[in-house]
Design a protein around this motif. Structure first.
Motif, mmCIF file in Angstrom:
data_model
loop_
_atom_site.group_PDB
_atom_site.id
_atom_site.type_symbol
_atom_site.label_atom_id
_atom_site.label_comp_id
_atom_site.label_asym_id
_atom_site.label_seq_id
_atom_site.Cartn_x
_atom_site.Cartn_y
_atom_site.Cartn_z
ATOM 1 N N GLU A 116 -2.863 3.692 -8.679
ATOM 2 C CA GLU A 116 -2.050 4.168 -9.788
ATOM 3 C C GLU A 116 -0.753 3.395 -9.984
ATOM 4 O OE1 GLU A 116 -3.071 8.789 -10.575
ATOM 5 O OE2 GLU A 116 -1.087 8.240 -9.899
ATOM 6 N N LEU A 117 -0.063 3.061 -8.905
ATOM 7 C CA LEU A 117 1.256 2.457 -9.072
ATOM 8 C C LEU A 117 1.253 0.941 -9.151
ATOM 9 C CD1 LEU A 117 3.431 4.722 -6.795
ATOM 10 C CD2 LEU A 117 3.143 4.789 -9.254
ATOM 11 N N ASN A 118 0.548 0.279 -8.269
ATOM 12 C CA ASN A 118 0.620 -1.185 -8.214
ATOM 13 C C ASN A 118 -0.576 -1.887 -8.850
ATOM 14 O OD1 ASN A 118 3.093 -1.115 -6.968
ATOM 15 N ND2 ASN A 118 2.208 -1.106 -4.920
ATOM 16 N N ASN A 119 -1.628 -1.160 -9.109
ATOM 17 C CA ASN A 119 -2.802 -1.714 -9.786
ATOM 18 C C ASN A 119 -3.329 -2.981 -9.123
ATOM 19 O OD1 ASN A 119 -4.773 -1.488 -11.706
ATOM 20 N ND2 ASN A 119 -3.723 -2.775 -13.175
ATOM 21 N N GLU A 120 -3.402 -2.966 -7.801
ATOM 22 C CA GLU A 120 -3.915 -4.110 -7.050
ATOM 23 C C GLU A 120 -5.330 -3.831 -6.569
ATOM 24 O OE1 GLU A 120 -1.500 -5.520 -3.845
ATOM 25 O OE2 GLU A 120 0.316 -4.964 -4.912
ATOM 26 N N ALA A 121 -6.195 -4.785 -6.761
ATOM 27 C CA ALA A 121 -7.547 -4.686 -6.228
ATOM 28 C C ALA A 121 -7.551 -5.246 -4.805
ATOM 29 C CB ALA A 121 -8.509 -5.493 -7.085
ATOM 30 N N THR A 122 -8.408 -4.711 -3.959
ATOM 31 C CA THR A 122 -8.556 -5.285 -2.623
ATOM 32 C C THR A 122 -9.628 -6.357 -2.671
ATOM 33 O OG1 THR A 122 -10.283 -3.782 -1.880
ATOM 34 C CG2 THR A 122 -8.002 -3.045 -1.586
ATOM 35 N N ARG A 123 -9.660 -7.200 -1.649
ATOM 36 C CA ARG A 123 -10.676 -8.260 -1.586
ATOM 37 C C ARG A 123 -12.033 -7.703 -1.157
ATOM 38 N NH1 ARG A 123 -8.472 -13.606 -0.906
ATOM 39 N NH2 ARG A 123 -10.637 -14.260 -0.849
ATOM 40 N N SER A 179 -2.327 -10.479 1.917
ATOM 41 C CA SER A 179 -1.990 -11.135 0.655
ATOM 42 C C SER A 179 -0.922 -12.215 0.797
ATOM 43 C CB SER A 179 -1.528 -10.089 -0.361
ATOM 44 O OG SER A 179 -0.421 -9.395 0.137
ATOM 45 N N HIS A 180 -0.344 -12.373 1.969
ATOM 46 C CA HIS A 180 0.675 -13.403 2.186
ATOM 47 C C HIS A 180 0.071 -14.598 2.923
ATOM 48 C CE1 HIS A 180 2.959 -9.677 1.724
ATOM 49 N NE2 HIS A 180 3.905 -10.449 1.213
ATOM 50 N N ASP A 181 0.566 -15.778 2.640
ATOM 51 C CA ASP A 181 0.094 -16.986 3.321
ATOM 52 C C ASP A 181 1.300 -17.749 3.836
ATOM 53 O OD1 ASP A 181 -1.539 -18.947 4.302
ATOM 54 O OD2 ASP A 181 -1.773 -19.979 2.386
ATOM 55 N N PRO A 182 1.538 -17.791 5.128
ATOM 56 C CA PRO A 182 0.706 -17.186 6.174
ATOM 57 C C PRO A 182 0.955 -15.683 6.276
ATOM 58 C CG PRO A 182 2.601 -18.229 7.182
ATOM 59 C CD PRO A 182 2.679 -18.515 5.696
ATOM 60 N N TYR A 227 0.813 -1.205 0.000
ATOM 61 C CA TYR A 227 0.000 0.000 0.000
ATOM 62 C C TYR A 227 0.853 1.263 0.000
ATOM 63 C CZ TYR A 227 -4.079 -2.758 1.370
ATOM 64 O OH TYR A 227 -5.096 -3.645 1.427
ATOM 65 N N GLU A 228 2.128 1.145 0.332
ATOM 66 C CA GLU A 228 2.965 2.312 0.583
ATOM 67 C C GLU A 228 2.986 3.305 -0.570
ATOM 68 O OE1 GLU A 228 7.459 3.379 2.004
ATOM 69 O OE2 GLU A 228 6.843 1.308 1.824
ATOM 70 N N ASP A 229 3.417 2.892 -1.742
ATOM 71 C CA ASP A 229 3.536 3.810 -2.860
ATOM 72 C C ASP A 229 2.177 4.316 -3.320
ATOM 73 O OD1 ASP A 229 6.263 3.547 -2.861
ATOM 74 O OD2 ASP A 229 6.235 1.880 -4.271
ATOM 75 N N LYS A 230 1.188 3.467 -3.265
ATOM 76 C CA LYS A 230 -0.131 3.854 -3.750
ATOM 77 C C LYS A 230 -0.720 4.974 -2.904
ATOM 78 C CE LYS A 230 -1.448 -0.400 -3.608
ATOM 79 N NZ LYS A 230 -2.221 -1.614 -3.661
ATOM 80 N N ARG A 231 -0.586 4.908 -1.604
ATOM 81 C CA ARG A 231 -1.169 5.936 -0.749
ATOM 82 C C ARG A 231 -0.420 7.256 -0.908
ATOM 83 N NH1 ARG A 231 -6.078 5.295 -0.224
ATOM 84 N NH2 ARG A 231 -6.034 7.089 1.092
ATOM 85 N N SER A 239 -5.561 -10.770 8.826
ATOM 86 C CA SER A 239 -5.181 -12.172 8.664
ATOM 87 C C SER A 239 -6.422 -13.041 8.562
ATOM 88 C CB SER A 239 -4.334 -12.609 9.861
ATOM 89 O OG SER A 239 -5.120 -12.553 11.043
ATOM 90 N N ASP A 240 -6.226 -14.305 8.227
ATOM 91 C CA ASP A 240 -7.346 -15.243 8.117
ATOM 92 C C ASP A 240 -8.186 -15.289 9.384
ATOM 93 O OD1 ASP A 240 -6.976 -16.111 5.492
ATOM 94 O OD2 ASP A 240 -5.531 -17.631 6.100
ATOM 95 N N GLY A 241 -7.548 -15.172 10.544
ATOM 96 C CA GLY A 241 -8.264 -15.241 11.813
ATOM 97 C C GLY A 241 -9.303 -14.146 11.993
ATOM 98 N N LEU A 242 -9.090 -12.987 11.383
ATOM 99 C CA LEU A 242 -10.051 -11.884 11.474
ATOM 100 C C LEU A 242 -10.902 -11.736 10.206
ATOM 101 C CD1 LEU A 242 -7.878 -9.062 13.105
ATOM 102 C CD2 LEU A 242 -9.580 -10.513 14.202
ATOM 103 N N TRP A 243 -10.518 -12.388 9.134
ATOM 104 C CA TRP A 243 -11.170 -12.215 7.838
ATOM 105 C C TRP A 243 -12.637 -12.619 7.848
ATOM 106 C CZ3 TRP A 243 -11.135 -9.395 3.842
ATOM 107 C CH2 TRP A 243 -11.667 -9.795 2.628
ATOM 108 N N ASP A 244 -12.967 -13.730 8.495
ATOM 109 C CA ASP A 244 -14.355 -14.169 8.656
ATOM 110 C C ASP A 244 -15.071 -14.308 7.311
ATOM 111 O OD1 ASP A 244 -16.630 -14.961 10.035
ATOM 112 O OD2 ASP A 244 -17.206 -12.922 10.628
ATOM 113 N N ASN A 245 -14.412 -14.974 6.357
ATOM 114 C CA ASN A 245 -14.969 -15.194 5.018
ATOM 115 C C ASN A 245 -15.447 -13.908 4.344
ATOM 116 O OD1 ASN A 245 -14.556 -18.000 4.867
ATOM 117 N ND2 ASN A 245 -16.321 -18.314 6.206
ATOM 118 N N GLY A 246 -14.748 -12.817 4.602
ATOM 119 C CA GLY A 246 -15.088 -11.537 3.979
ATOM 120 C C GLY A 246 -16.049 -10.684 4.776
#
Length: 121
Positions: free
Chosen positions: A24-31, A90-93, A13-17, A50-57
């Motif tokens: 503009e810079l990394n062209n990444e969509a969020t979930r 975006s990393h696992d784990p 997120y660093e460069d984009k913010r 993380s997955d523990g807080l994600w709660d299937n979206g």
């Protein structure tokens, strides 16, 4: 209930913010909101979780009060902040419970290192 976890800066997120346009810079969509600018809260205080807080979206849009409690070289600032969830880690784990935007991380820590936080919804 207050929980304890770890946080670190979300590097992708660093460069984009910094340019004011999140994609503009990394062209990444969020979930949570894809490429929509509307998903980001005013003040750029947001996080990926993380997955523990994600709660299937179901965590998209949730807000957490976050406060740094410890880390190397006494990094913590005295204040707490409220961040809004906009993405799944975006990393696992995932390297941390919460990955904060640069603005959010800078609001709670004086140095760029993984820190321990307490957080509550």
């Amino acid at each position: 209930m207050i929980k304890v976890g770890e946080t670190k800066r979300k590097a992708s997120y660093e460069d984009k913010r910094n340019v004011g346009n999140i994609f503009e810079l990394n062209n990444e969509a969020t979930r949570c909101g894809g490429y929509s600018e509307d998903q980001f809260p005013p003040g750029a205080l947001f996080a990926a979780v993380s997955d523990g807080l994600w709660d299937n979206g179901a965590s998209c849009g949730r807000k957490y009060r976050v406060r740094c409690i410890s880390g190397p070289k006494r990094p913590c600032k005295v204040r707490s902040i409220v961040v809004q969830v906009v993405d799944l880690c975006s990393h696992d784990p995932c390297p941390a419970t919460l990955q904060l935007s640069n603005k959010a991380f800078d609001a709670i820590s004086k140095i760029d290192a993984k820190v321990n936080v307490e957080y509550a919804q």
